[in-house]
Design a protein around this motif. Structure first.
Motif: not given
Length: 917
Positions: A345-352, A407-409
């Motif tokens: 993240x930030x602003x991640x949709x998550x992981x599966x 945002x790939x921090x």
């Protein structure tokens, strides 16, 4: 080894103050991934580290202290401590690995590496790693970073004195891939090794980087316990509260037996909700956090006590909000990496993810995750994740892992590719990239992964140079085609949108790799077959001529006969089936026959069949070994052909020899670096220094590229005198920029045979140049010996802030200047890459025997390009280099003109890992 030496004392200024050198080298700071998948922060030593260094020393065992200092020292003296923390970052350099304490976030030193210059290009090196942190790869990481810093300061060799019982330190040097020389004298082992990168040392660093980053991702994707942290149970109506509640519900729904904790989350009846993280006893593998940005640093520090491996951060409010938000992001990363955690993240949709135990972890906002399968997917922003997963579900595509980096921090596509390289559950990788933070590393990691598994990439915008808010990415001045060339060079399948990405992924995941491009077609009519053939040709396939026409009302025996004939053709490699009835229902018999034949023949097949889309049971068959293969179904024949064409090109790339690293004979990169370091020492600040002809020739001589000398002249008398010295015939050229190197415009006169001809040419060229800007230069002409006739080419290298060195090649003149016929490559290159670089220019046939003309010495041209590529890759100070023209004849290649500029190094990707934003 003894740490205080006569050299140290001589280097110090009176009063214990270090000599003045460059300011604190912030560019040397980096967050790094260790062997166990955790992280730490590496930075230069600072004067205010005295207390932390003393605490580090006092905490070491007697054995570690003895191995480091050759004596027992309970505490460092004030003099020693002052000397150790005050360094000049040039001749005396020290790096520390630090970990943030869980309570205050203050730096705790867990490793120290330092060098003290002992000669013009030699330095004495020493390391010390905290007892509690040995075995995590800290020594190797510190060596990599210290060597990189030393090379920037002109040091090329490390020496050390090590006690024989300190085998661990000697092993660190050897395992780094360096050629270590050692001898024992007076009970001490003297060690020496060159720190210039070699193929072996680079391979060792790449392997270590790969294992560490893959393990850090495994800790995230295979988490067995999760804590969801929300903004508070009374904040259910806030966005952060809704995000936390949704993820908690999804985790429990995907694995009801999962170990799940909830802090400040509403609406989770099956999971007890606590109000404080201190109420949880660790360890916990993964944290999903949805709190306001201002609270994240405190949350991260509390999570450190639970031994969390990684954090999925759902909320935004960081770098996309400007400087203050970027500061918050940096503080968050510092806290996380200091505690050994990665951030998604930030602003991640998550992981599966599908774990090794076969269970599913759905720590995402996707209420209905995709089915389990063999495709790994990575994207960045949450809205795009919604659309991508929706398309995946509609197609019935199975996914092994899905990660949205927001945002790939921190965690990026590079990290996931490192993991997928070794993941047995993933056969195909798809990446949607809104930005590339480190293209050189991406190229290196993608090439490694592509050699065993296909990588399909969509970039935001065709050029891939769009930088959304919140993405901390360096600017780039590279031409838009640079990214496409870099991806092609790496074996990556680049497509235009996510629709095409999934089209290609489903054929590569569910069909064997194409054996070639020869295409057989089954269609219901001649007109449809013609359209399919056109689509196949446009996709780069070769229609073999085998076309089976199957009417809509064909009986079952005719259907089977047509399929058998199609797959029985030995002159085809792939098959396209198009069956769209105008009346009636789909032909189930055809579907079954095609599925069986495709599976048993292992002939790569795609289909466009009415009412079928994606991965379907109707087009699934088993081969003789019992393995299931599915023929992917597409909406249009053009989609099917395009996906098949991409698959065939990838298979061809994977089967081809990718070449060997470049090592041209006679290249002295140390000499090149010494020259440039000396010239930059004369310059002020960070200004770009343009080199004159003499210095440019000196620099090129270090890599074995001579420049044919020329003499600047002002008039006909000086031109004749120069020609007499050189020997007839000669070439006369104007130095006016608009006419320089342009024989077609009259700015160059060749084969000038005598004085009379030369005087006439001088008058004509001066008259011509008078009408152009620069025509009044003091020395508007130059006289040069004639080279053998051939084709004029241009070779350039430019140091880009984002991509690093970019090599370009084109034929001189209008082909390059007006039509943009230029090929690009991003070092490091192989010999095959250089060969392809030359041949990728559309005008390249002129070099290879065009229309009966003799073939020119392309090998000599490739040798020049290889030498330039090696220089550009090793010397980030080389801001630009242009060889124009390089005349390629039947028997060699001669550089007739060159210009170069240098400046202080500012490359994003050296050997350091996880550079700070």
């Amino acid at each position: 080894m003894a740490d205080v030496t006569a050299d140290d004392i001589a280097a110090d200024r009176p009063g214990g103050r270090p000599r003045q050198g460059p300011p604190y080298p912030a560019a040397w700071e980096a967050d790094v991934v260790l062997h166990d998948g955790s992280t730490t922060h590496v930075r230069p030593m600072r004067p205010d580290d005295a207390d932390a260094l003393q605490a580090f020393h006092v905490g070491q065992s007697q054995r570690s202290t003895y191995l480091r200092f050759f004596a027992q020292m309970e505490r460092l003296s004030e003099r020693d401590l002052d000397r150790l923390v005050n360094v000049d970052h040039v001749d005396r350099v020290a790096l520390v690995a630090v970990s943030a304490s869980a309570d205050q976030g203050a730096d705790q030193i867990i490793g120290v590496a330092r060098y003290d210059r002992s000669g013009p290009d030699e330095a004495e090196v020493a390391f010390n790693v905290a007892d509690a942190h040995q075995g995590r790869g800290l020594g190797s990481v510190l060596l990599e970073h210290l060597a990189a810093a030393a090379r920037e300061r002109g040091v090329r060799r490390f020496v050390a004195e090590v006690l024989p019982q300190n085998g661990r330190m000697i092993s660190v040097f050897k395992e780094a891939g360096y050629e270590v020389r050692q001898r024992t004298e007076d009970g001490v082992v003297a060690v020496a090794f060159d720190i210039d990168p070699t193929d072996r040392s680079l391979a060792v660093m790449s392997d270590r980087e790969h294992r560490a980053e893959a393990r850090s991702m495994r800790g995230l994707l295979h988490a067995g316990s999760v804590v969801v942290v929300g903004p508070g149970a009374d904040s259910a109506e806030t966005l952060a509260g809704r995000l936390a509640s949704r993820v908690l519900e999804d985790i429990v729904a995907s694995d009801p037996a999962a170990v799940v904790h909830a802090i400040g989350v509403a609406g989770a009846p099956s999971v007890p909700v606590r109000t404080r993280l201190s109420d949880i006893t660790g360890p916990v593998d993964l944290a999903v956090v949805a709190v306001p940005a201002t609270d994240t640093v405190d949350v991260v520090r509390h999570l450190a006590r639970l031994g969390v491996h990684g954090i999925v951060l759902l909320t935004a409010g960081f770098a996309e909000q400007g400087p203050d938000g970027l500061d918050r992001q940096r503080a968050m990363l510092r806290a996380a990496h200091g505690a050994g955690m990665r951030i998604v993240g930030p602003a991640s949709y998550g992981i599966i993810s599908t774990r090794d135990d076969g269970l599913r972890l759905n720590a995402s906002l996707a209420r209905t995750p995709p089915v389990v399968g063999r495709i790994g997917l990575f994207c960045q922003s949450a809205p795009l994740a919604v659309a991508l997963l929706g398309s995946v579900r509609r197609r019935g595509i199975g996914v092994s892992q899905f990660v949205s980096a927001g945002h790939r921090a921190d965690v990026s596509g590079n990290d996931l590719m490192q993991f997928w390289t070794d993941d047995d559950r993933t056969d195909v990788v798809g990446l949607y990239l809104e930005s590339l933070g480190n293209p050189r590393k991406f190229s290196r990691v993608a090439r490694r992964l592509s050699s065993t598994k296909p990588v399909i990439v969509v970039t935001a915008g065709r050029s891939g140079q769009v930088v959304p808010p919140g993405h901390a990415v360096r600017p780039t001045h590279a031409p838009p085609r640079t990214l496409a060339e870099m991806l092609r060079q790496s074996g990556v399948v680049q497509v235009e949108n996510t629709h095409q990405m999934l089209d290609v992924a489903q054929v590569l995941a569910h069909q064997p790799l194409p054996a070639g491009r020869r295409t057989a077609i089954l269609a219901s009519s001649a007109s449809v077959a013609a359209l399919v053939a056109e689509a196949a040709a446009a996709a780069g396939l070769v229609v073999s001529g085998h076309v089976q026409l199957l009417p809509e009302d064909a009986p079952a025996d005719q259907v089977q006969a047509a399929v058998d004939a199609l797959y029985g053709d030995p002159d085809s490699d792939v098959v396209v089936v198009v069956r769209i009835p105008t009346v009636g229902d789909p032909d189930v018999g055809l579907q079954e026959a095609v599925a069986r034949a495709a599976a048993r023949s292992r002939r790569t097949t795609v289909a466009c069949i009415y009412d079928l889309h994606g991965i379907t049971a109707e087009l699934t068959g088993r081969d003789d070994d019992g393995r299931e293969w599915t023929v992917p179904a597409y909406s249009t024949p053009e989609d099917a052909a395009l996906a098949l064409g991409h698959a065939a090109r990838y298979a061809q790339w994977r089967a081809a020899d990718r070449g060997r690293p470049l090592h041209p004979e006679g290249v002295d990169l140390r000499a090149a670096r010494r020259l440039v370091t000396g010239w930059l020492a004369e310059a002020s600040g960070d200004a770009v220094l343009g080199l004159d002809d003499e210095r440019t020739a000196q620099l090129l001589a270090t890599i074995g590229v001579p420049v044919l000398p020329s003499t600047r002249v002002r008039d006909a008398d000086e031109a004749v005198a120069a020609a007499e010295r050189i020997g007839w015939p000669v070439a006369l050229k104007t130095t006016v920029p608009a006419l320089r190197h342009r024989a077609d415009l009259g700015g160059v006169r060749l084969d000038v045979a005598d004085e009379a001809e030369l005087r006439a040419d001088v008058a004509q060229v001066l008259d011509l140049a008078a009408g152009f800007e620069g025509g009044g230069l003091d020395s508007p002409l130059e006289v040069q010996a004639m080279a053998e006739h051939g084709s004029a080419c241009v070779v350039r290298s430019v140091e880009d802030p984002l991509f690093g060195p970019i090599i370009s090649f084109g034929l001189a003149g209008d082909a390059s200047d007006l039509l943009g016929d230029i090929a690009y490559g991003v070092p490091p290159l192989t010999d095959v890459d250089v060969s392809e670089l030359v041949r990728n220019a559309r005008a390249a046939p002129r070099l290879l025997g065009y229309r009966g003309l003799p073939a020119l010495d392309v090998g000599a041209l490739e040798d020049v390009i290889a030498r330039v590529a090696v220089l550009a890759d090793d010397l980030p100070e080389l801001r630009s280099l242009e060889l124009n023209p390089v005349v390629v004849s039947e028997h060699g290649a001669v550089v007739l003109g060159a210009r170069a500029s240098v400046s202080r190094a500012d490359r994003a990707d050296a050997t350091r890992r996880l550079p700070r934003v």
